[in-house]
Write an enzyme that holds these catalytic residues in place. Structure first.
Site, PDB file in Angstrom:
ATOM      1  CG  HIS A   1      -2.017  -1.138   1.186  1.00 42.09           C
ATOM      2  ND1 HIS A   1      -3.107  -0.902   0.130  1.00 42.09           N
ATOM      3  CD2 HIS A   1      -2.235  -2.133   1.629  1.00 42.09           C
ATOM      4  CE1 HIS A   1      -3.996  -1.952   0.539  1.00 42.09           C
ATOM      5  NE2 HIS A   1      -3.358  -2.857   1.158  1.00 42.09           N
ATOM      6  CE  LYS A   2       5.917   1.623  -3.105  1.00 39.03           C
ATOM      7  NZ  LYS A   2       6.805   1.153  -2.137  1.00 39.03           N
ATOM      8  CG  PHE A   3      -1.819   7.167  -0.117  1.00 38.82           C
ATOM      9  CD1 PHE A   3      -3.159   6.808   0.484  1.00 38.82           C
ATOM     10  CD2 PHE A   3      -1.482   8.344   0.167  1.00 38.82           C
ATOM     11  CE1 PHE A   3      -3.878   7.709   1.155  1.00 38.82           C
ATOM     12  CE2 PHE A   3      -1.922   9.505   1.005  1.00 38.82           C
ATOM     13  CZ  PHE A   3      -3.063   9.016   1.304  1.00 38.82           C
TER      14      PHE A   3
ATOM     15  CG  ASN B   1     -19.394   8.970   3.152  1.00 35.25           C
ATOM     16  OD1 ASN B   1     -19.165   8.109   2.038  1.00 35.25           O
ATOM     17  ND2 ASN B   1     -20.502   8.535   3.845  1.00 35.25           N
ATOM     18  CG  PHE B   2     -20.295  11.290  -0.184  1.00 35.49           C
ATOM     19  CD1 PHE B   2     -20.621  11.871   0.911  1.00 35.49           C
ATOM     20  CD2 PHE B   2     -21.243  10.485  -0.830  1.00 35.49           C
ATOM     21  CE1 PHE B   2     -21.758  11.627   1.496  1.00 35.49           C
ATOM     22  CE2 PHE B   2     -22.403  10.008  -0.239  1.00 35.49           C
ATOM     23  CZ  PHE B   2     -22.891  10.719   1.136  1.00 35.49           C
ATOM     24  CG  LEU B   3     -12.344   8.620  -2.689  1.00 37.40           C
ATOM     25  CD1 LEU B   3     -11.521   9.821  -3.038  1.00 37.40           C
ATOM     26  CD2 LEU B   3     -11.241   7.627  -1.982  1.00 37.40           C
TER      27      LEU B   3
ATOM     28  CB  SER C   1      -5.701   2.645 -12.285  1.00 40.98           C
ATOM     29  OG  SER C   1      -6.627   2.126 -11.959  1.00 40.98           O
TER      30      SER C   1
ATOM     31  CG  LEU D   1     -25.081   9.107   6.295  1.00 39.86           C
ATOM     32  CD1 LEU D   1     -25.351  10.782   6.242  1.00 39.86           C
ATOM     33  CD2 LEU D   1     -26.461   8.555   6.715  1.00 39.86           C
TER      34      LEU D   1
HETATM   35  C1  LIG Z   1      -7.484  14.068   9.933  1.00 37.52           C
HETATM   36  C2  LIG Z   1      -8.016  13.937   8.724  1.00 37.52           C
HETATM   37  C3  LIG Z   1      -7.918  12.743   7.805  1.00 37.52           C
HETATM   38  C4  LIG Z   1      -8.866  12.923   6.579  1.00 37.52           C
HETATM   39  C5  LIG Z   1      -8.621  11.696   5.502  1.00 37.52           C
HETATM   40  C6  LIG Z   1      -8.959  10.421   6.116  1.00 37.52           C
HETATM   41  C7  LIG Z   1      -8.731   8.952   5.109  1.00 37.52           C
HETATM   42  C8  LIG Z   1      -9.792   9.073   4.296  1.00 37.52           C
HETATM   43  C9  LIG Z   1      -9.694   8.109   3.295  1.00 37.52           C
HETATM   44  C10 LIG Z   1     -10.811   7.726   2.137  1.00 37.52           C
HETATM   45  C11 LIG Z   1     -12.063   7.387   2.781  1.00 37.52           C
HETATM   46  C12 LIG Z   1     -13.063   7.205   1.587  1.00 37.52           C
HETATM   47  C13 LIG Z   1     -14.595   6.661   2.237  1.00 37.52           C
HETATM   48  C14 LIG Z   1     -15.423   6.359   1.060  1.00 37.52           C
HETATM   49  O1  LIG Z   1     -16.017   7.217   0.200  1.00 37.52           O
HETATM   50  S1  LIG Z   1     -15.627   4.689   0.448  1.00 37.52           S
HETATM   51  C15 LIG Z   1     -16.224   4.888  -1.130  1.00 37.52           C
HETATM   52  C16 LIG Z   1     -15.300   4.905  -2.075  1.00 37.52           C
HETATM   53  N1  LIG Z   1     -15.681   5.575  -3.522  1.00 37.52           N
HETATM   54  C17 LIG Z   1     -15.775   4.661  -4.264  1.00 37.52           C
HETATM   55  O2  LIG Z   1     -15.650   3.133  -4.165  1.00 37.52           O
HETATM   56  C18 LIG Z   1     -16.586   4.839  -5.841  1.00 37.52           C
HETATM   57  C19 LIG Z   1     -16.111   4.120  -7.058  1.00 37.52           C
HETATM   58  N2  LIG Z   1     -14.530   4.042  -6.952  1.00 37.52           N
HETATM   59  C20 LIG Z   1     -13.863   5.148  -7.268  1.00 37.52           C
HETATM   60  O3  LIG Z   1     -14.476   6.362  -7.615  1.00 37.52           O
HETATM   61  C21 LIG Z   1     -12.150   5.041  -7.319  1.00 37.52           C
HETATM   62  O4  LIG Z   1     -11.962   3.612  -7.375  1.00 37.52           O
HETATM   63  C22 LIG Z   1     -11.745   5.447  -6.127  1.00 37.52           C
HETATM   64  C23 LIG Z   1     -11.595   6.934  -5.792  1.00 37.52           C
HETATM   65  C24 LIG Z   1     -12.183   4.807  -4.785  1.00 37.52           C
HETATM   66  C25 LIG Z   1     -10.096   5.094  -5.944  1.00 37.52           C
HETATM   67  O5  LIG Z   1      -9.728   5.723  -7.087  1.00 37.52           O
HETATM   68  P1  LIG Z   1      -8.548   4.675  -8.201  1.00 37.52           P
HETATM   69  O6  LIG Z   1      -9.352   3.487  -8.193  1.00 37.52           O
HETATM   70  O7  LIG Z   1      -8.537   5.591  -9.192  1.00 37.52           O
HETATM   71  O8  LIG Z   1      -7.243   4.576  -7.404  1.00 37.52           O
HETATM   72  P2  LIG Z   1      -5.863   5.447  -7.401  1.00 37.52           P
HETATM   73  O9  LIG Z   1      -5.306   4.990  -8.629  1.00 37.52           O
HETATM   74  O10 LIG Z   1      -6.402   6.909  -7.582  1.00 37.52           O
HETATM   75  O11 LIG Z   1      -5.347   5.238  -5.944  1.00 37.52           O
HETATM   76  C26 LIG Z   1      -5.024   4.077  -5.441  1.00 37.52           C
HETATM   77  C27 LIG Z   1      -4.830   4.241  -4.149  1.00 37.52           C
HETATM   78  O12 LIG Z   1      -5.931   4.590  -3.227  1.00 37.52           O
HETATM   79  C28 LIG Z   1      -6.293   3.503  -2.359  1.00 37.52           C
HETATM   80  N3  LIG Z   1      -7.876   3.371  -2.546  1.00 37.52           N
HETATM   81  C29 LIG Z   1      -8.661   3.040  -3.045  1.00 37.52           C
HETATM   82  N4  LIG Z   1      -9.997   2.979  -2.789  1.00 37.52           N
HETATM   83  C30 LIG Z   1     -10.053   3.505  -1.893  1.00 37.52           C
HETATM   84  C31 LIG Z   1     -10.962   4.073  -0.778  1.00 37.52           C
HETATM   85  N5  LIG Z   1     -12.295   3.554  -0.830  1.00 37.52           N
HETATM   86  N6  LIG Z   1     -10.801   4.453   0.366  1.00 37.52           N
HETATM   87  C32 LIG Z   1      -9.255   5.048   0.642  1.00 37.52           C
HETATM   88  N7  LIG Z   1      -8.197   4.621  -0.326  1.00 37.52           N
HETATM   89  C33 LIG Z   1      -8.542   3.961  -1.356  1.00 37.52           C
HETATM   90  C34 LIG Z   1      -5.772   2.346  -2.868  1.00 37.52           C
HETATM   91  O13 LIG Z   1      -5.559   1.414  -1.681  1.00 37.52           O
HETATM   92  C35 LIG Z   1      -4.377   2.819  -3.477  1.00 37.52           C
HETATM   93  O14 LIG Z   1      -3.565   3.198  -2.297  1.00 37.52           O
HETATM   94  P3  LIG Z   1      -2.363   2.337  -1.983  1.00 37.52           P
HETATM   95  O15 LIG Z   1      -3.116   0.896  -1.593  1.00 37.52           O
HETATM   96  O16 LIG Z   1      -1.633   2.108  -3.016  1.00 37.52           O
HETATM   97  O17 LIG Z   1      -1.722   2.754  -0.600  1.00 37.52           O
HETATM   98  C1  LIG Z   2     -18.809   5.043   2.583  1.00 35.76           C
HETATM   99  N1  LIG Z   2     -20.092   4.836   2.498  1.00 35.76           N
HETATM  100  C2  LIG Z   2     -20.210   3.273   3.236  1.00 35.76           C
HETATM  101  C3  LIG Z   2     -21.538   2.866   3.174  1.00 35.76           C
HETATM  102  C4  LIG Z   2     -22.200   2.703   1.509  1.00 35.76           C
HETATM  103  N2  LIG Z   2     -23.086   1.671   1.663  1.00 35.76           N
HETATM  104  C5  LIG Z   2     -24.126   1.938   1.889  1.00 35.76           C
HETATM  105  C6  LIG Z   2     -22.334   0.519   1.249  1.00 35.76           C
HETATM  106  N3  LIG Z   2     -21.043   0.333   1.108  1.00 35.76           N
HETATM  107  C7  LIG Z   2     -20.502  -1.065   0.618  1.00 35.76           C
HETATM  108  C8  LIG Z   2     -21.447  -1.978   0.762  1.00 35.76           C
HETATM  109  F1  LIG Z   2     -20.825  -3.070   0.347  1.00 35.76           F
HETATM  110  C9  LIG Z   2     -22.730  -1.738   0.724  1.00 35.76           C
HETATM  111  N4  LIG Z   2     -23.753  -2.797   0.485  1.00 35.76           N
HETATM  112  C10 LIG Z   2     -24.942  -2.627   0.988  1.00 35.76           C
HETATM  113  C11 LIG Z   2     -24.957  -4.203   0.235  1.00 35.76           C
HETATM  114  C12 LIG Z   2     -25.921  -4.300  -0.882  1.00 35.76           C
HETATM  115  O1  LIG Z   2     -27.088  -3.682  -0.978  1.00 35.76           O
HETATM  116  N5  LIG Z   2     -25.409  -4.728  -1.935  1.00 35.76           N
HETATM  117  C13 LIG Z   2     -26.204  -4.865  -3.251  1.00 35.76           C
HETATM  118  C14 LIG Z   2     -26.037  -3.428  -3.665  1.00 35.76           C
HETATM  119  C15 LIG Z   2     -27.164  -2.886  -4.010  1.00 35.76           C
HETATM  120  N6  LIG Z   2     -26.707  -1.563  -4.573  1.00 35.76           N
HETATM  121  C16 LIG Z   2     -25.534  -1.585  -4.529  1.00 35.76           C
HETATM  122  C17 LIG Z   2     -24.634  -0.302  -4.807  1.00 35.76           C
HETATM  123  C18 LIG Z   2     -23.200  -0.617  -4.328  1.00 35.76           C
HETATM  124  C19 LIG Z   2     -22.856  -1.860  -3.836  1.00 35.76           C
HETATM  125  C20 LIG Z   2     -23.578  -2.741  -3.511  1.00 35.76           C
HETATM  126  N7  LIG Z   2     -25.062  -2.649  -3.712  1.00 35.76           N
HETATM  127  C21 LIG Z   2     -23.643  -4.003   0.382  1.00 35.76           C
HETATM  128  N8  LIG Z   2     -23.217  -0.784   1.073  1.00 35.76           N
END
Ligand SMILES: CCCCCCCCCCCCCC(=O)SCCNC(=O)CCNC(=O)[C@H](O)C(C)(C)COP(=O)(O)OP(=O)(O)OC[C@H]1O[C@@H](n2cnc3c(N)ncnc32)[C@H](O)[C@@H]1OP(=O)(O)O
Ligand SMILES: CNCCCN(C)c1ncc(F)c(N2CC(C(=O)NCc3cnc4ccccn34)C2)n1
Length: 409
Positions: free
Chosen positions: A23-25, A157-159, A167, A409
């Site tokens: 996990h480089k980051f 949230n909502f990343l 990627s 959420l």
């Molecule tokens: C003090 C305050 C601190 C505040 C910050 C606290 C931390 C908050 C952290 C965020 C909380 C978010 C909570 C939510 O919203 S969880 C919901 C996340 N969103 C989605 O799943 C939506 C669909 N997917 C995408 O939009 C992209 O795939 C995302 C944006 C998720 C990654 O973009 P992409 O696929 O183009 O990858 P990359 O090449 O840019 O980057 C790859 C690097 O990113 C790491 N990665 C991948 N997925 C996640 C993830 N869900 N949380 C944290 N890190 C994640 C991955 O391990 C790798 O790092 P490393 O393994 O090499 O190290």
């Molecule tokens: C960062 N905020 C976390 C909460 C976001 N939440 C609600 C969520 N995070 C991961 C999950 F795994 C999940 N699940 C609800 C279960 C489910 O309903 N699975 C079938 C399904 C129907 N629609 C979708 C859309 C996306 C993924 C699975 N889906 C699995 N919920």
């Protein structure tokens, strides 16, 4: 049953691979590192001390040349629509890409503007040429108790990065920028959840689903007809009464805020990690909002005391590629408290109300005391796991879901 064990095995392999993965980051961040697992000599609490505000990076992190940061003003209908459209087309999908979360505009406004929120924590990335929103990440302030310490945190949230920009290591830049802006407000911890395994979960929870409209769920591929089950037998299995059973069960109203706050604070004190809600928080997060959040309580007909509470939030999913349906209407269990009405009966009334409001499925995590009703109320285990994380805060104990009192959420 055999394919379940194969699935479970595949997931176990996947998870152990992710433990081995580089996990480089994340290896550069103040989070529990896999190599530290089991080393209980490390003290619980903040991993790094706060930085003097004068030393926090004052300017935003560099983006690739074609892109620029924008702060998303969620009060603006146009900006809120841009955020909605980005998420509606590019946010979380299930592993088989059959569904995608479709958070509504009203839901996003609710989720992102709690008491004391910072507009600067609603962060977007625009393409300079097309002016299109191509990425998003948010934080909202929250007081979270971890064991006996109440900590000012950011809930992240909502990343989301547009599918066409995946990627390219944009996510770490988004995360570093939201971290920088949170630091500027003198906040040093965060809480977040994800469906992916990262260094290092404080708990891993399981989703459970209770069918309300089994015919539609089977038609869209959310559920499968059980072995030796017919459709009519399945519909009968999930049938619910037309009205709720608990005397004094009613919608929450503004004047209930003080009593619900007392009830909820007392109930949440039993969990290792839980929100430290005050009346302003309860008013924002739990007063009913149409198609966003529903809350009910039990007012004793004799004493008029508020004895129980239940709530769920509305998070529809887009159904990708089904001829007959485009949206799955899902309710997600939020915060529930039972002191007099058995939790089983309280939650059955929640199911009845959700069915009355035409929800297709009622989802719940196995957090808090939810395990006590899931099987009996005919919830089935889902394929989705939700991992909980804290940033810059060590808890030396992988928590059981039943020790978690926090729902994001
Ligand atoms: C003090 C305050 C601190 C505040 C910050 C606290 C931390 C908050 C952290 C965020 C909380 C978010 C909570 C939510 O919203 S969880 C919901 C996340 N969103 C989605 O799943 C939506 C669909 N997917 C995408 O939009 C992209 O795939 C995302 C944006 C998720 C990654 O973009 P992409 O696929 O183009 O990858 P990359 O090449 O840019 O980057 C790859 C690097 O990113 C790491 N990665 C991948 N997925 C996640 C993830 N869900 N949380 C944290 N890190 C994640 C991955 O391990 C790798 O790092 P490393 O393994 O090499 O190290
Ligand atoms: C960062 N905020 C976390 C909460 C976001 N939440 C609600 C969520 N995070 C991961 C999950 F795994 C999940 N699940 C609800 C279960 C489910 O309903 N699975 C079938 C399904 C129907 N629609 C979708 C859309 C996306 C993924 C699975 N889906 C699995 N919920």
């Amino acid at each position: 049953e055999s394919d379940v064990s194969v699935d479970a095995l595949a997931r176990k392999v996947q998870e152990s691979l992710s433990l081995a993965k580089r996990h480089k980051f994340w290896e550069t961040q103040p989070v529990g590192q896999f190599k530290d697992l089991g080393d209980s000599s490390l003290p619980e609490g903040p991993i790094e001390p706060p930085t003097p505000l004068s030393e926090v990076k004052q300017e935003p992190y560099n983006l690739p040349n074609l892109y620029e940061w924008i702060t998303c003003n969620m009060d603006s209908d146009e900006m809120c629509s841009e955020v909605y459209n980005l998420l509606s087309n590019n946010y979380v999908e299930d592993d088989e890409n059959m569904f995608r979360f479709n958070y509504s505009k009203e839901f996003l406004r609710w989720a992102l503007r709690p008491p004391g929120y910072f507009k600067s924590w609603h962060i977007g990335v625009r393409a300079k040429s097309s002016k299109k929103l191509v990425a998003f990440i948010t934080g909202v302030p929250a007081r979270v108790r971890a064991r006996d310490s109440v900590v000012n945190m950011a809930e992240i949230n909502f990343l989301c990065v547009h599918k066409k920009l995946r990627s390219k290591r944009l996510a770490p830049v988004m995360i570093k920028e939201v971290t920088r802006r949170v630091h500027l407000e003198n906040i040093w911890q965060a809480a977040y959840t994800a469906g992916v395994v990262l260094p290092t979960p404080i708990s891993t929870c399981q989703y459970w689903h209770r069918s309300l409209n089994p015919k539609k769920l089977i038609d869209v591929g959310f559920s499968r007809l059980g072995a030796r089950m017919t459709m009519s037998r399945t519909i009968k299995l999930y049938k619910l009464p037309d009205s709720t059973a608990t005397p004094g069960f009613r919608k929450m109203e503004p004047h209930d805020v003080p009593a619900v706050t007392r009830l909820l604070r007392k109930y949440l004190s039993q969990f290792l990690v839980a929100p430290d809600f005050d009346e302003d928080d309860v008013e924002h997060w739990l007063l009913p909002k149409v198609d966003v959040v529903d809350s009910y309580l039990v007012e004793s007909p004799e004493t008029h005391e508020i004895t129980d509470f239940c709530s769920f939030y509305t998070l529809p999913s887009s159904i990708l590629g089904n001829q007959n349906y485009s949206t799955l209407k899902a309710a997600y269990s939020y915060y529930n408290v039972s002191t007099t009405t058995p939790l089983l009966q309280l939650m059955n009334d929640a199911l009845i109300v959700a069915k009355q409001k035409d929800y297709d499925v009622f989802n719940a995590l196995d957090v808090m005391q939810n395990e006590s009703f899931l099987k009996e109320l005919k919830f089935g285990p889902g394929d989705g796991k939700l991992h909980y994380y804290l940033y810059n805060y060590r808890i030396n104990h992988i928590m059981r879901p039943s020790e978690l009192g926090l729902v994001l959420l």
